[in-house]
Design a protein around this motif. Structure first.
Motif, mmCIF file in Angstrom:
data_model
loop_
_atom_site.group_PDB
_atom_site.id
_atom_site.type_symbol
_atom_site.label_atom_id
_atom_site.label_comp_id
_atom_site.label_asym_id
_atom_site.label_seq_id
_atom_site.Cartn_x
_atom_site.Cartn_y
_atom_site.Cartn_z
ATOM 1 N N THR A 93 0.849 -0.921 -0.035
ATOM 2 C CA THR A 93 0.137 -0.005 -0.118
ATOM 3 C C THR A 93 0.860 1.341 0.011
ATOM 4 O O THR A 93 1.760 1.200 0.683
ATOM 5 C CB THR A 93 -0.969 0.000 1.177
ATOM 6 O OG1 THR A 93 -1.651 -1.098 1.282
ATOM 7 C CG2 THR A 93 -1.898 1.264 1.293
ATOM 8 N N SER A 94 0.653 2.050 -0.657
ATOM 9 C CA SER A 94 1.245 3.370 -1.069
ATOM 10 C C SER A 94 1.065 4.464 0.196
ATOM 11 O O SER A 94 -0.129 4.286 0.659
ATOM 12 C CB SER A 94 0.897 4.049 -2.223
ATOM 13 O OG SER A 94 1.339 3.272 -3.379
ATOM 14 N N PRO A 95 1.801 4.979 0.568
ATOM 15 C CA PRO A 95 1.395 6.457 1.680
ATOM 16 C C PRO A 95 0.475 7.062 1.328
ATOM 17 O O PRO A 95 0.385 7.416 0.172
ATOM 18 C CB PRO A 95 2.801 6.697 1.943
ATOM 19 C CG PRO A 95 3.706 6.745 0.730
ATOM 20 C CD PRO A 95 3.021 5.238 0.200
ATOM 21 N N SER A 96 -0.256 7.362 2.307
ATOM 22 C CA SER A 96 -1.531 8.331 1.780
ATOM 23 C C SER A 96 -1.172 9.665 1.669
ATOM 24 O O SER A 96 -0.139 10.197 2.195
ATOM 25 C CB SER A 96 -2.577 8.446 3.084
ATOM 26 O OG SER A 96 -3.029 7.134 3.395
ATOM 27 N N PRO A 97 -1.561 10.500 0.543
ATOM 28 C CA PRO A 97 -1.068 11.650 0.338
ATOM 29 C C PRO A 97 -1.655 12.502 1.479
ATOM 30 O O PRO A 97 -2.382 12.586 2.209
ATOM 31 C CB PRO A 97 -2.030 11.983 -0.983
ATOM 32 C CG PRO A 97 -3.206 11.139 -0.942
ATOM 33 C CD PRO A 97 -2.771 9.830 -0.279
ATOM 34 N N VAL A 98 -0.822 13.919 1.432
ATOM 35 C CA VAL A 98 -1.274 14.879 2.229
ATOM 36 C C VAL A 98 -2.526 15.457 1.857
ATOM 37 O O VAL A 98 -2.657 15.756 0.655
ATOM 38 C CB VAL A 98 -0.100 15.986 2.090
ATOM 39 C CG1 VAL A 98 -0.288 17.181 3.235
ATOM 40 C CG2 VAL A 98 1.443 15.471 2.541
ATOM 41 N N PRO A 99 -3.511 15.556 2.738
ATOM 42 C CA PRO A 99 -4.910 15.940 2.539
ATOM 43 C C PRO A 99 -4.806 17.429 1.878
ATOM 44 O O PRO A 99 -3.947 18.293 2.516
ATOM 45 C CB PRO A 99 -5.588 16.029 3.735
ATOM 46 C CG PRO A 99 -4.793 15.051 4.674
ATOM 47 C CD PRO A 99 -3.304 15.208 4.121
ATOM 48 N N SER A 100 -5.730 17.706 1.021
ATOM 49 C CA SER A 100 -5.693 18.918 0.391
ATOM 50 C C SER A 100 -6.469 19.999 1.300
ATOM 51 O O SER A 100 -7.266 19.707 1.950
ATOM 52 C CB SER A 100 -6.400 19.046 -0.953
ATOM 53 O OG SER A 100 -6.541 20.291 -1.305
ATOM 54 N N PRO A 101 -6.089 21.037 1.549
ATOM 55 C CA PRO A 101 -6.748 22.183 2.216
ATOM 56 C C PRO A 101 -7.733 22.683 1.710
ATOM 57 O O PRO A 101 -8.744 23.613 2.315
ATOM 58 C CB PRO A 101 -5.642 23.217 2.510
ATOM 59 C CG PRO A 101 -4.647 23.187 1.502
ATOM 60 C CD PRO A 101 -4.620 21.851 0.768
ATOM 61 N N ILE A 102 -8.067 22.630 0.339
ATOM 62 C CA ILE A 102 -9.524 23.046 -0.177
ATOM 63 C C ILE A 102 -10.418 22.139 -0.094
ATOM 64 O O ILE A 102 -10.233 21.053 -0.570
ATOM 65 C CB ILE A 102 -8.805 23.092 -1.509
ATOM 66 C CG1 ILE A 102 -7.794 24.153 -1.759
ATOM 67 C CG2 ILE A 102 -10.094 23.874 -2.418
ATOM 68 C CD1 ILE A 102 -6.945 24.205 -3.352
#
Length: 734
Positions: free
Chosen positions: A2-11
């Motif tokens: 499993t790939s690491p979760s991306p940084v959540p978008s602030p938008i």
């Protein structure tokens, strides 16, 4: 993995979202859309509320769960609520899963999407199974990320399917899938070695700028266009037995591993311009029913086109073959263009059939070349080509053009039917052009079929031009040179003519010009002499008027050509053959009004008239017989006396005796007055004439006129006899 979760978008998303779990680092929180009638997404809805919502769903219902995070149980519960009792499989109306997240294995097996299905920007962190799913409307998978296996085997897409910019990080299977409308995979990325579109049926397929680690399209059917422009295949690309019913576009595509198109069928255009094949490229047995374009393509590995068939034009212009190129048993039913192609490895064209022109102009063959045995119904164009290694050409073709072709190693051209134009060709090593008497034989023993050339008058090889060629290394064997242009050839005296090389001849029979009969003694002539003779105002019929490209040539230009060919045959110990070219050389000197004086031309005219330049024994013997006849007639009529003069002794006896002195005298011969032409006089005249022929005196009493006649005959007749003997010698000398 499993790939690491991306940084959540602030938008925040553009829909009312759940916001569950919002923290300072992620102020947006859960991005799932509100469940209808609630202020939370389906994942964060209370269990009782979720049960109420699921119970309200019916098969074919509209579903909108954008941004919702799904676990396996949650997705199973949703699909179970939409299950059609008649089929036992879920049936959805419009389904919107845009930006949704599927943490486990997303099981959409056998699901029916009756309206549009939206999965744009969704993330499948586990596997995604859409096997046997049916999409009746558009399917949107743009920017989707599949971290696990993506399985669409036997799925059916009735409308457009959009997978543009999608990322497939694991195995991808579209085995047996059917796309009834356009399938868009532009800029998609397939990161697994195992990406299978085997037996998939496409309508229009767009894979422009897609990236494949490994891809299999074996037995796939593309009913419309297949666009792979600028696509990248990092490992192998397998398209064996694929069928392209529309245009197949691979312009600028890069095959970093092996590319296999064996037995593929291209029913319309196949466009692979500027494609790069870094591994081996296999087109064995492929069928190109439309135009095939490989212009500027690069083949870094072995290129195999054996047994392929090109029904229409095939263009390889400016392509580069860095390794071996194999075209054995290929059939080109229309034009084949290999202009400016570079063959850095061995090039093989054994048993190829060209039913139209085969163009290799400006091609560069850096290593050994084997062109043939092959059959070409049209022209084989090698003009401007460069051969850097040993060359073996075996052609049965209508015409071979080698203008300004350069040969940097030994070359052997064995031909049938062909008319060869070698103008300004350059070869630094021995080069042989030979006519093959029987059809070429393949390694297996079977003869090469020449049915397409059956309407040709014969299988002779004809040379059209050697202008501008340095013939010092040239060998011609059994070649027809009757229309060959020789003027401008360098070192023509060093050319070697082997076997039966034929030349043009003079017009046969008797012709009339200004009331006078004209008859030419048979001899070998050059095509340029025919062209010059036809241009003369006093030309007779029979000279070849179809000699093209001879230009402005005349006796001054043809004389050294005849001289060089004469020397070439003399050096080859073919004196009788050289005699004809000596005759032609003297003819050109006799007709040259710019390089000789009138007196010289008059002398040559007499030489020609008396003995055909000491090459026509019959002419010299004819003049000798005529001279002897005239001599005999003159001697019988004027040269022999009436009677042979008798000697008389006159002397005086002294009275007292003593020595008596006698004066012996002979009366002058008297001219005959009657009965001049008797048998006795003929015998005497014949004896006198025969002695004159061998430069002897007969001792016969003659009149003053007869004495001058004998003197003249003793000078002229031995000369004529000598010319006749010399002519015979020139014809039989070896």
């Amino acid at each position: 993995m499993t790939s690491p979760s991306p940084v959540p978008s602030p938008i925040p998303p553009g829909w009312p979202h759940c916001g569950h779990g919002a923290i300072p680092e992620d102020p947006v929180g859960c991005r799932g859309i509100h469940t209808p009638g609630y202020i939370a997404c389906l994942a964060h809805l209370a269990d009782a509320d979720r049960d109420v919502y699921l119970a309200s769903l019916t098969p074919g219902a509209y579903i909108d769960h954008r941004g919702t995070p799904f676990t396996d149980p949650l997705l199973d519960a949703l699909l179970y609520a939409l299950r059609d009792p008649a089929t036992g499989h879920p049936r959805l109306g419009m389904a919107n899963f845009q930006s949704a997240t599927f943490d486990g294995i997303a099981l959409f097996q056998s699901v029916t999407f009756e309206s549009e299905a939206w999965f744009m920007s969704a993330t499948f962190r586990g596997g995604a199974r859409f096997g046997q799913a049916t999409f009746h409307d558009k399917a949107h998978f743009e920017w989707v990320t599949f971290h696990g296996n993506a399985h669409f085997g036997w799925a059916t897409f009735h409308d457009e399917a959009h997978f543009g910019w999608a990322t497939f990080q694991s195995d991808t299977v579209f085995l047996g899938a059917t796309f009834h409308d356009k399938a868009r995979f532009g800029l998609a990325t397939f990161q697994s070695d195992d990406t299978s579109f085997r037996s998939t049926i496409f309508h229009d397929a767009v894979f422009t700028e897609a990236t494949f680690r490994g891809a299999e399209f074996g037995e796939a059917i593309f009913q419309g266009s297949a666009e792979f422009e600028l696509a990248i295949f990092q490992r192998g690309a397998w398209l064996e037995s694929a069928t392209f019913r529309g245009d197949a576009v691979f312009r600028g595509a890069t095959f970093q591993g092996k590319a296999e198109f064996g037995e593929a069928i291209f029913q319309r255009g196949a466009w692979l311009e500027s494609a790069t094949f870094q591994g081996d490229a296999g087109f064995r047995g492929a069928t190109f029913q439309g135009d095939a374009g490989f212009e500027s393509a690069t083949f870094q590995g072995v290129a195999r086109f054996g047994w392929a068939t090109f029904h229409r034009s095939a263009s390889f212009g400016s392509a580069t073959f860095e390794s071996n190129a194999r075209f054995e048993f290929v059939t080109f039913q229309s034009g084949a263009w290999f202009e400016a192609v570079t063959f850095q490895g061995d090039a093989g064209f054994r048993a190829v059939k060209f039913q139209d022109d085969a163009t290799f102009e400006q091609a560069d063959f850096e290593r050994s070349v084997t062109l043939g045995p092959l059959v070409c119904t049209g022209r084989v164009k090698l003009s401007g080509a460069l051969f850097g290694g040993p060359v073996t050409l075996s052609f049965a073709a209508r015409r071979l053009e080698c203008r300004r072709t350069r040969w940097s190693s030994t070359a052997e051209l064995r031909l049938r039917y062909a008319t060869v134009d070698f103008s300004h060709a350059v070869f630094e090593y021995p080069l042989t052009i030979a006519a093959e008497p029987t059809p070429f034989v393949l390694p297996g023993g079977q003869p090469v079929a020449e049915r397409t050339l059956a309407h040709a008058p014969d299988a002779r090889v004809r040379l059209a031009s050697l202008r501008g060629v340095d013939a010092a290394q040239l060998v011609l064997a059994d070649v027809d040179l009757s229309r060959c242009l020789f003027t401008g050839t360098v070192h023509l005296d060093q050319i070697r003519l082997e076997g039966s090389c034929s030349f043009a001849t003079v017009p046969p029979g008797t012709h009339w010009r200004c009331g006078r009969p004209i008859r030419f003694t048979q001899r070998h002539t050059l095509a340029e002499e025919h062209h010059w003779r036809v241009s003369q105002p006093t030309a007779v019929r029979g000279w070849d008027v179809t000699v093209f490209g001879a230009g402005h040539v005349g006796p001054k230009q043809l004389e050294p050509v005849y001289r060089a060919l004469r020397k070439a045959l003399e050096d080859g110990k073919n004196e009788p053959g050289a005699a004809d070219f000596y005759y032609g050389e003297m003819e050109m000197r006799r007709h040259d009004r710019t390089g000789s004086t009138r007196a010289e031309r008059g002398l040559l005219h007499g030489y020609w008239m008396l003995s055909g330049y000491s090459l026509r024994a019959s002419r010299a013997l004819g003049w000798l017989a005529a001279a002897m006849l005239v001599t005999i007639v003159l001697l019988m009529g004027l040269g022999l006396p009436q009677d042979s003069p008798k000697q008389e002794a006159t002397g005086t006896v002294p009275p007292g005796g003593g020595k008596v002195t006698f004066e012996i005298d002979k009366e002058d011969p008297r001219n005959p007055s009657a009965n001049r032409f008797s048998g006795e006089r003929f015998e005497k005249a014949l004896n006198t004439t025969l002695n004159s022929v061998v430069f002897r005196s007969s001792g016969q009493d003659l009149t003053t006129t007869g004495t001058y006649v004998e003197m003249t005959s003793r000078v002229l007749e031995p000369v004529l006899l000598g010319l006749a003997v010399l002519a015979v010698r020139n014809r039989v000398k070896r």
